[in-house]
Scaffold this motif. Structure first.
Motif, PDB file in Angstrom:
ATOM      1  N   UNK A   3       0.819  -1.199   0.000  1.00 44.75           N
ATOM      2  CA  UNK A   3       0.000   0.000   0.000  1.00 44.75           C
ATOM      3  C   UNK A   3       0.859   1.258   0.000  1.00 44.75           C
ATOM      4  N   UNK A   4       0.343   2.319  -0.599  1.00 44.65           N
ATOM      5  CA  UNK A   4       1.000   3.615  -0.524  1.00 44.65           C
ATOM      6  C   UNK A   4       0.659   4.303   0.791  1.00 44.65           C
ATOM      7  N   UNK A   5      -0.538   4.032   1.310  1.00 48.80           N
ATOM      8  CA  UNK A   5      -0.929   4.515   2.628  1.00 48.80           C
ATOM      9  C   UNK A   5      -0.438   3.572   3.709  1.00 48.80           C
ATOM     10  N   UNK A   6      -0.952   3.731   4.923  1.00 47.29           N
ATOM     11  CA  UNK A   6      -0.485   2.918   6.039  1.00 47.29           C
ATOM     12  C   UNK A   6      -1.646   2.263   6.768  1.00 47.29           C
ATOM     13  N   UNK A   7      -1.420   1.002   7.176  1.00 51.64           N
ATOM     14  CA  UNK A   7      -2.359   0.268   8.007  1.00 51.64           C
ATOM     15  C   UNK A   7      -1.783   0.174   9.413  1.00 51.64           C
ATOM     16  N   UNK A   8      -2.643   0.320  10.413  1.00 45.84           N
ATOM     17  CA  UNK A   8      -2.195   0.193  11.797  1.00 45.84           C
ATOM     18  C   UNK A   8      -3.327  -0.374  12.639  1.00 45.84           C
ATOM     19  N   UNK A   9      -2.966  -0.981  13.750  1.00 40.63           N
ATOM     20  CA  UNK A   9      -3.938  -1.526  14.686  1.00 40.63           C
ATOM     21  C   UNK A   9      -4.112  -0.569  15.854  1.00 40.63           C
ATOM     22  N   UNK A  10      -5.346  -0.439  16.315  1.00 42.01           N
ATOM     23  CA  UNK A  10      -5.646   0.392  17.468  1.00 42.01           C
ATOM     24  C   UNK A  10      -6.435  -0.434  18.484  1.00 42.01           C
ATOM     25  N   UNK A  11      -6.320  -0.066  19.740  1.00 43.26           N
ATOM     26  CA  UNK A  11      -7.124  -0.658  20.802  1.00 43.26           C
ATOM     27  C   UNK A  11      -7.959   0.463  21.408  1.00 43.26           C
ATOM     28  N   UNK A  20     -12.458  -3.863  25.351  1.00 40.09           N
ATOM     29  CA  UNK A  20     -11.518  -3.248  24.417  1.00 40.09           C
ATOM     30  C   UNK A  20     -11.894  -3.672  23.005  1.00 40.09           C
ATOM     31  N   UNK A  21     -12.049  -2.710  22.126  1.00 34.26           N
ATOM     32  CA  UNK A  21     -12.357  -2.993  20.731  1.00 34.26           C
ATOM     33  C   UNK A  21     -11.071  -2.942  19.902  1.00 34.26           C
ATOM     34  N   UNK A  22     -10.686  -4.047  19.277  1.00 34.75           N
ATOM     35  CA  UNK A  22      -9.566  -3.994  18.346  1.00 34.75           C
ATOM     36  C   UNK A  22     -10.021  -3.364  17.040  1.00 34.75           C
ATOM     37  N   UNK A  23      -9.276  -2.397  16.543  1.00 36.84           N
ATOM     38  CA  UNK A  23      -9.685  -1.641  15.360  1.00 36.84           C
ATOM     39  C   UNK A  23      -8.525  -1.589  14.377  1.00 36.84           C
ATOM     40  N   UNK A  24      -8.835  -1.720  13.095  1.00 43.53           N
ATOM     41  CA  UNK A  24      -7.843  -1.612  12.028  1.00 43.53           C
ATOM     42  C   UNK A  24      -8.030  -0.247  11.368  1.00 43.53           C
ATOM     43  N   UNK A  76     -13.623  -5.204  13.581  1.00 43.91           N
ATOM     44  CA  UNK A  76     -13.969  -6.626  13.442  1.00 43.91           C
ATOM     45  C   UNK A  76     -14.971  -7.070  14.511  1.00 43.91           C
ATOM     46  N   UNK A  77     -15.721  -8.109  14.193  1.00 43.33           N
ATOM     47  CA  UNK A  77     -16.563  -8.741  15.201  1.00 43.33           C
ATOM     48  C   UNK A  77     -15.829  -9.965  15.753  1.00 43.33           C
ATOM     49  N   UNK A  78     -16.222 -10.421  16.942  1.00 42.61           N
ATOM     50  CA  UNK A  78     -15.539 -11.543  17.574  1.00 42.61           C
ATOM     51  C   UNK A  78     -16.013 -12.886  17.010  1.00 42.61           C
ATOM     52  N   UNK A  79     -17.316 -13.113  17.024  1.00 42.92           N
ATOM     53  CA  UNK A  79     -17.908 -14.369  16.564  1.00 42.92           C
ATOM     54  C   UNK A  79     -19.218 -14.066  15.854  1.00 42.92           C
ATOM     55  N   UNK A  80     -19.736 -14.999  15.029  1.00 37.66           N
ATOM     56  CA  UNK A  80     -21.044 -14.782  14.410  1.00 37.66           C
ATOM     57  C   UNK A  80     -22.150 -14.549  15.440  1.00 37.66           C
ATOM     58  N   UNK A  81     -22.069 -15.233  16.572  1.00 40.32           N
ATOM     59  CA  UNK A  81     -23.089 -15.046  17.616  1.00 40.32           C
ATOM     60  C   UNK A  81     -23.028 -13.644  18.197  1.00 40.32           C
ATOM     61  N   UNK A  82     -21.821 -13.149  18.473  1.00 39.46           N
ATOM     62  CA  UNK A  82     -21.690 -11.803  19.039  1.00 39.46           C
ATOM     63  C   UNK A  82     -22.120 -10.750  18.023  1.00 39.46           C
ATOM     64  N   UNK A  83     -21.973 -11.056  16.749  1.00 38.61           N
ATOM     65  CA  UNK A  83     -22.388 -10.142  15.686  1.00 38.61           C
ATOM     66  C   UNK A  83     -23.897  -9.898  15.758  1.00 38.61           C
ATOM     67  N   UNK A  84     -24.683 -10.942  15.983  1.00 38.15           N
ATOM     68  CA  UNK A  84     -26.127 -10.776  16.152  1.00 38.15           C
ATOM     69  C   UNK A  84     -26.432  -9.934  17.383  1.00 38.15           C
ATOM     70  N   UNK A  85     -25.712 -10.187  18.466  1.00 41.52           N
ATOM     71  CA  UNK A  85     -25.940  -9.414  19.693  1.00 41.52           C
ATOM     72  C   UNK A  85     -25.677  -7.930  19.468  1.00 41.52           C
TER      73      UNK A  85
END
Length: 244
Positions: A3-11, A20-24, A76-85
């Protein structure tokens, strides 16, 4: 692909969800704090990055002068079940997730990235239930989010449809897509449901309200990333495209 831009992880600490939500996070090439950038927040974040190629497509087109530079935050979501919640309007964590987007995620991103304060420059994107929560968040907080991209949103919630009908204000930009092959979709909670007709009904409701910029795309697609991945390209052009 490099990529020409940058990817980073955030908490991001979410008081609303008590976790804590992991975020890209993607920042475009030549990012500078002297400029305010539009923000795109993606539900189903890892899917959008890895399968939908959201960041790599945006990066290629930003570099090529096809679309405006944009900051992308993918949750991101954790699991398909948590996604419904989290995403389903009757889900146990639905209200908490609505609050998390507005009161936890957005303020942290605004404090660490140079983003526009204009609600129309803050877009929520999601597929299926992710499209549902994107629209509902914008309806609940039009002062913060005034732009939505929803791909095959789940419309099987009476609460959702009632709120759309009674909303005093719709987002000024709505991109809405569905596929004619979405008539018997197997959901992650084990049911088989027709997505096409409810999406056509949603289209009729939204069209009757005449939002400022409403794009509806009905194609031959089915309820998979094989349809959504190329559809993302259309959505990016509609929202961020530069006139050549």
């Amino acid at each position: 692909m490099k990529l020409s831009g940058q990817m980073s992880d955030m908490q991001i600490e979410s008081k609303s969800l008590n976790r804590i939500l992991p975020v890209i996070c993607y920042t475009p090439p030549d990012y500078t704090t002297y400029q305010n950038y539009p923000l795109l927040i993606a539900q189903d974040g890892r899917d959008y990055i890895q399968i939908g190629r959201l960041a790599s497509t945006a990066d290629k087109w930003i570099t090529g002068g096809v679309i405006r530079p944009v900051i992308i935050v993918a949750i991101p979501y954790e699991t398909p079940a948590s996604r419904w919640d989290l995403y389903y309007p009757e889900g146990s964590l639905y209200q908490a997730y609505l609050s998390a987007l507005s009161e936890d995620v957005l303020p942290i991103v605004a404090s660490t990235r140079s983003i526009s304060e204009a609600p129309e420059d803050r877009t929520l994107i999601g597929d299926s239930l992710g499209g549902t929560i994107s629209l509902m968040t914008a309806l609940n907080r039009p002062d913060l989010f005034d732009s939505v991209i929803m791909q095959s949103p789940y419309c099987g919630s009476r609460k959702m449809m009632q709120q759309i009908r009674s909303a005093t204000q719709l987002p000024s930009f709505i991109y809405h897509s569905t596929g004619r092959g979405e008539t018997a979709v197997k959901t992650t909670r084990g049911t088989t449901e027709n997505f096409l007709e409810p999406n056509r009904e949603l289209h009729r409701i939204l069209s009757s309200r005449e939002p400022d910029h409403y794009i509806f795309v009905e194609s031959g697609g089915i309820h998979t990333w094989r349809f959504w991945q190329p559809d993302i390209k259309r959505a990016l052009i509609e929202k961020y495209g530069l006139k050549m």
